[in-house]
Motif scaffolding. Structure first.
Motif, PDB file in Angstrom:
ATOM      1  N   LEU A 118      21.054  25.267  29.320  1.00 36.09           N
ATOM      2  CA  LEU A 118      20.267  25.446  30.538  1.00 36.09           C
ATOM      3  C   LEU A 118      19.304  24.284  30.755  1.00 36.09           C
ATOM      4  O   LEU A 118      19.073  23.854  31.894  1.00 36.09           O
ATOM      5  CB  LEU A 118      19.492  26.766  30.465  1.00 36.09           C
ATOM      6  CG  LEU A 118      20.341  28.044  30.577  1.00 36.09           C
ATOM      7  CD1 LEU A 118      19.505  29.265  30.241  1.00 36.09           C
ATOM      8  CD2 LEU A 118      20.928  28.183  31.975  1.00 36.09           C
ATOM      9  N   LEU A 119      18.748  23.757  29.686  1.00 31.61           N
ATOM     10  CA  LEU A 119      17.844  22.613  29.813  1.00 31.61           C
ATOM     11  C   LEU A 119      18.603  21.366  30.257  1.00 31.61           C
ATOM     12  O   LEU A 119      18.075  20.536  30.994  1.00 31.61           O
ATOM     13  CB  LEU A 119      17.135  22.359  28.477  1.00 31.61           C
ATOM     14  CG  LEU A 119      16.050  23.368  28.089  1.00 31.61           C
ATOM     15  CD1 LEU A 119      15.584  23.122  26.659  1.00 31.61           C
ATOM     16  CD2 LEU A 119      14.865  23.310  29.050  1.00 31.61           C
ATOM     17  N   ASP A 120      19.840  21.243  29.791  1.00 34.96           N
ATOM     18  CA  ASP A 120      20.651  20.076  30.172  1.00 34.96           C
ATOM     19  C   ASP A 120      21.137  20.171  31.616  1.00 34.96           C
ATOM     20  O   ASP A 120      21.141  19.190  32.350  1.00 34.96           O
ATOM     21  CB  ASP A 120      21.850  19.938  29.228  1.00 34.96           C
ATOM     22  CG  ASP A 120      21.438  19.517  27.825  1.00 34.96           C
ATOM     23  OD1 ASP A 120      20.322  18.986  27.674  1.00 34.96           O
ATOM     24  OD2 ASP A 120      22.239  19.734  26.891  1.00 34.96           O
ATOM     25  N   GLU A 121      21.554  21.374  32.009  1.00 37.31           N
ATOM     26  CA  GLU A 121      22.196  21.524  33.318  1.00 37.31           C
ATOM     27  C   GLU A 121      21.218  21.863  34.439  1.00 37.31           C
ATOM     28  O   GLU A 121      21.472  21.552  35.604  1.00 37.31           O
ATOM     29  CB  GLU A 121      23.268  22.625  33.219  1.00 37.31           C
ATOM     30  CG  GLU A 121      24.375  22.295  32.215  1.00 37.31           C
ATOM     31  CD  GLU A 121      25.246  23.500  31.903  1.00 37.31           C
ATOM     32  OE1 GLU A 121      25.100  24.526  32.616  1.00 37.31           O
ATOM     33  OE2 GLU A 121      26.056  23.426  30.962  1.00 37.31           O
ATOM     34  N   ARG A 122      20.101  22.499  34.114  1.00 38.60           N
ATOM     35  CA  ARG A 122      19.088  22.903  35.098  1.00 38.60           C
ATOM     36  C   ARG A 122      19.681  23.626  36.306  1.00 38.60           C
ATOM     37  O   ARG A 122      19.493  23.197  37.441  1.00 38.60           O
ATOM     38  CB  ARG A 122      18.291  21.691  35.577  1.00 38.60           C
ATOM     39  CG  ARG A 122      17.676  20.854  34.482  1.00 38.60           C
ATOM     40  CD  ARG A 122      16.513  21.577  33.797  1.00 38.60           C
ATOM     41  NE  ARG A 122      16.004  20.714  32.756  1.00 38.60           N
ATOM     42  CZ  ARG A 122      15.118  19.735  32.948  1.00 38.60           C
ATOM     43  NH1 ARG A 122      14.643  19.524  34.150  1.00 38.60           N
ATOM     44  NH2 ARG A 122      14.712  18.993  31.941  1.00 38.60           N
TER      45      ARG A 122
ATOM     46  N   PHE B 230      11.926  17.868  29.873  1.00 33.47           N
ATOM     47  CA  PHE B 230      11.600  19.213  30.331  1.00 33.47           C
ATOM     48  C   PHE B 230      10.165  19.537  29.935  1.00 33.47           C
ATOM     49  O   PHE B 230       9.586  18.929  29.034  1.00 33.47           O
ATOM     50  CB  PHE B 230      12.567  20.254  29.750  1.00 33.47           C
ATOM     51  CG  PHE B 230      12.763  20.165  28.258  1.00 33.47           C
ATOM     52  CD1 PHE B 230      11.874  20.786  27.378  1.00 33.47           C
ATOM     53  CD2 PHE B 230      13.831  19.466  27.727  1.00 33.47           C
ATOM     54  CE1 PHE B 230      12.051  20.700  25.999  1.00 33.47           C
ATOM     55  CE2 PHE B 230      14.021  19.364  26.350  1.00 33.47           C
ATOM     56  CZ  PHE B 230      13.125  19.983  25.485  1.00 33.47           C
TER      57      PHE B 230
ATOM     58  N   GLU C 112       9.524  25.037  31.677  1.00 37.95           N
ATOM     59  CA  GLU C 112      10.982  25.033  31.785  1.00 37.95           C
ATOM     60  C   GLU C 112      11.627  25.475  30.477  1.00 37.95           C
ATOM     61  O   GLU C 112      12.666  26.159  30.482  1.00 37.95           O
ATOM     62  CB  GLU C 112      11.460  23.638  32.175  1.00 37.95           C
ATOM     63  CG  GLU C 112      11.100  23.249  33.605  1.00 37.95           C
ATOM     64  CD  GLU C 112      11.288  21.776  33.893  1.00 37.95           C
ATOM     65  OE1 GLU C 112      11.423  21.419  35.072  1.00 37.95           O
ATOM     66  OE2 GLU C 112      11.300  20.961  32.923  1.00 37.95           O
TER      67      GLU C 112
ATOM     68  N   SER D 264      14.014  28.777  30.091  1.00 38.54           N
ATOM     69  CA  SER D 264      15.387  28.596  29.615  1.00 38.54           C
ATOM     70  C   SER D 264      15.650  29.446  28.381  1.00 38.54           C
ATOM     71  O   SER D 264      16.772  29.952  28.195  1.00 38.54           O
ATOM     72  CB  SER D 264      15.644  27.118  29.303  1.00 38.54           C
ATOM     73  OG  SER D 264      15.569  26.335  30.471  1.00 38.54           O
TER      74      SER D 264
END
Length: 532
Positions: free
Chosen positions: A367-371, A488, A492, A496
């Motif tokens: 989730l942090l990578d794709e946002r 991030f 965030e 996530s």
């Protein structure tokens, strides 16, 4: 021997039936002799490198003069406030140790930006920070280290004089911290995080904060001989059998502080029990209870009550069906560690691995990578956004209806887990919802502050019996905080972590209801009203 245990009812029957076989199998002495074969062939490779906790007292003693010397040096420089950045076993043990010894320690085991900011703004000029991570790659502690480094530099303070690192030898954090000139304490790599209370992870922050850690180790040392002996009154064998061998298994363990001098012990035991036993669809769910908790009087067949009591009186009456235990903090810690190792053998699981903890971490990183854009809420009422797993909210039009829909998913052997991904310093009253929901549902209810519980009961939620339903409480924080050299923020990150854990639970078929407070100032009361 300071630890004493009284058992009644099903727990006594379990002890009478199982302990003689444990004695015949030489389980106690084999644990002490580091016999990795006790938990079956599938567990041998892990057990072979995770039994060092049985020798923690001897291995940790040389740390005492080093910790004391550093504490004295810090005091000489006017540094008298210790902050601990750690998660799971790295924070839970020092928390109970310092609270029991009456010593101040600021435990920062959160990624909530408000809670991090509260720590940063508290006496920075006289603060030293212990960054504690066994793996050396924990995202929470890495983020905490980065933000404190920046804060110290901006205050004109060299971070290497104020940040102390505790980690396993050779970890990424060990290598980088030494290269950067930080003071590093290495823990025994043959001890898992949740068994590390009497290693550097428990002792360094506690000792720097002012605890007499030599006394703590002496308390544990007093118990070592009794725990190593293959005898019917071995407290580790008795406790292990009492909590894991009842027939049928009482797989929820209600832990009540009832006169003990130890402060917060159940929170430490919670991780030890849940993360060690919750796997392969089996496990014991620890439920931290107050003296007025509904579970104490509801007579639930699958709940075993254990009371942590004070001065032992051999003539005292123990409530039928309950267990009572007393002892020093160090003595109880090592006794419970033996007991959970014994329980793993009885349950037929490996008590030293945590195969499902990583799943939430993977989901968080994705989730942090794709946002991705947030999922639209199923409904919004009184400033609370409501989301749920597929089908859960069909026909629901308000918050109370959402709570009822979740509780309707509870089976006769189920439990509810409340997970609050919020600033616990700002919203401590959320914990009061536990008793309300327990009375409303008639089933055991656990309460965890996120993301702290991910390193604790999070393993049980995914790997244990598939009987849980989950209520997440999150907030749209009014302030956020950047993490230096990371793409991030803390806000965030915690969002996530909540979403990642919910997605893993949903994929496993667990019902999840999420309440997001768009205005935390009023949201807590709104949620409390809906629950009631």
């Amino acid at each position: 021997m300071s630890v004493k245990i009284a058992v009644t009812g099903a727990a006594k029957e379990a002890v009478d039936r199982v302990v003689p076989q444990l004695v015949a199998d030489l389980v106690a002495s084999r644990i002490t002799d580091l016999d990795e074969t006790l938990w079956g062939p599938d567990a041998e490779s892990e057990a072979a490198k995770r039994l060092g906790w049985t020798q923690s007292v001897a291995i940790s003693r040389p740390l005492i003069p080093e910790i004391t010397a550093l504490r004295d040096a810090l005091h000489a420089d006017g540094v008298n406030h210790i902050v601990l950045g750690g998660m799971g076993g790295s924070s839970l043990a020092p928390e109970v140790i310092t609270r029991t010894y009456g010593v101040e320690l600021t435990v920062l085991d959160s990624t909530d930006p408000g809670q991090v900011l509260s720590a940063l703004h508290d006496r920075l000029e006289t603060t030293a920070v212990v960054i504690s991570s066994k793996s050396g790659g924990t995202v929470e502690t890495d983020s905490q280290k980065r933000v404190y480094e920046k804060a110290f530099r901006e205050a004109g303070i060299d971070p290497t004089t104020r940040i102390v690192v505790v980690t396993d030898p050779g970890s990424p954090l060990d290598v980088s911290a030494r290269a950067d000139g930080y003071r590093v304490f290495n823990a025994d790599p043959n001890v898992g995080g949740r068994f590390s209370a009497l290693t550097a992870f428990g002792l360094v922050p506690s000792g720097l904060a002012g605890v007499d850690i030599d006394a703590l180790l002496r308390e544990a040392e007093v118990e070592e001989l009794a725990l190593a002996q293959d005898s019917l009154d071995n407290p580790g064998l008795v406790l292990g059998a009492a909590i894991s061998a009842t027939v049928p298994l009482k797989d929820k363990l209600g832990i009540v502080a009832d006169g003990t001098h130890i402060v917060g012990f159940a929170d430490w035991a919670e991780q030890l029990i849940a993360e060690s036993t919750g796997k392969l669809g089996k496990g014991i769910l620890p439920v931290v209870l107050g003296l007025s908790a509904p579970e104490l009087t509801e007579g639930l067949a699958d709940v075993q009550i254990i009371r942590l009591v004070g001065d032992w009186n051999a003539t005292r009456d123990v409530a039928e069906g309950e267990i009572e235990i007393t002892g020093t903090l160090g003595g109880q810690m090592i006794t419970w560690e033996y007991a959970i190792a014994v329980a793993g053998r009885i349950l037929g699981i490996n008590p030293f691995d945590q195969p499902d903890v990583e799943s939430a971490k993977v989901a968080t990183r994705a989730l942090l990578d794709e946002r991705p854009a947030p999922t639209a809420p199923a409904l919004t009422a009184d400033g609370i956004e409501v989301r749920g797993t597929a089908g859960l909210l069909d026909g629901v039009s308000d918050l109370a209806g959402a709570v009822d829909a979740l509780l309707a998913q509870l089976g006769p052997d189920g439990y509810l887990a409340v997970q609050a991904y919020v600033d616990r310093l700002a919203h401590p009253q959320l914990a009061e919802l536990r008793d309300v929901l327990a009375a409303k549902s008639g089933r055991p209810v656990t309460f965890g502050w996120g993301p702290r519980f991910l390193h604790s009961t999070g393993q049980y939620h995914k790997g244990g019996p598939k009987t849980g339903v989950f209520l997440q409480i999150t907030e749209a924080a009014s302030t956020d905080l950047e993490i230096p050299e990371r793409p991030f923020t803390f806000g965030e990150l915690i969002q996530s972590q909540a979403a990642g854990d919910a997605s893993v639970l949903a994929a496993l078929g667990r019902p999840v209801l999420t309440f997001t407070m768009t205005d935390p100032a009023t949201g807590v009361n709104v949620i409390a009203g809906a629950v009631r």
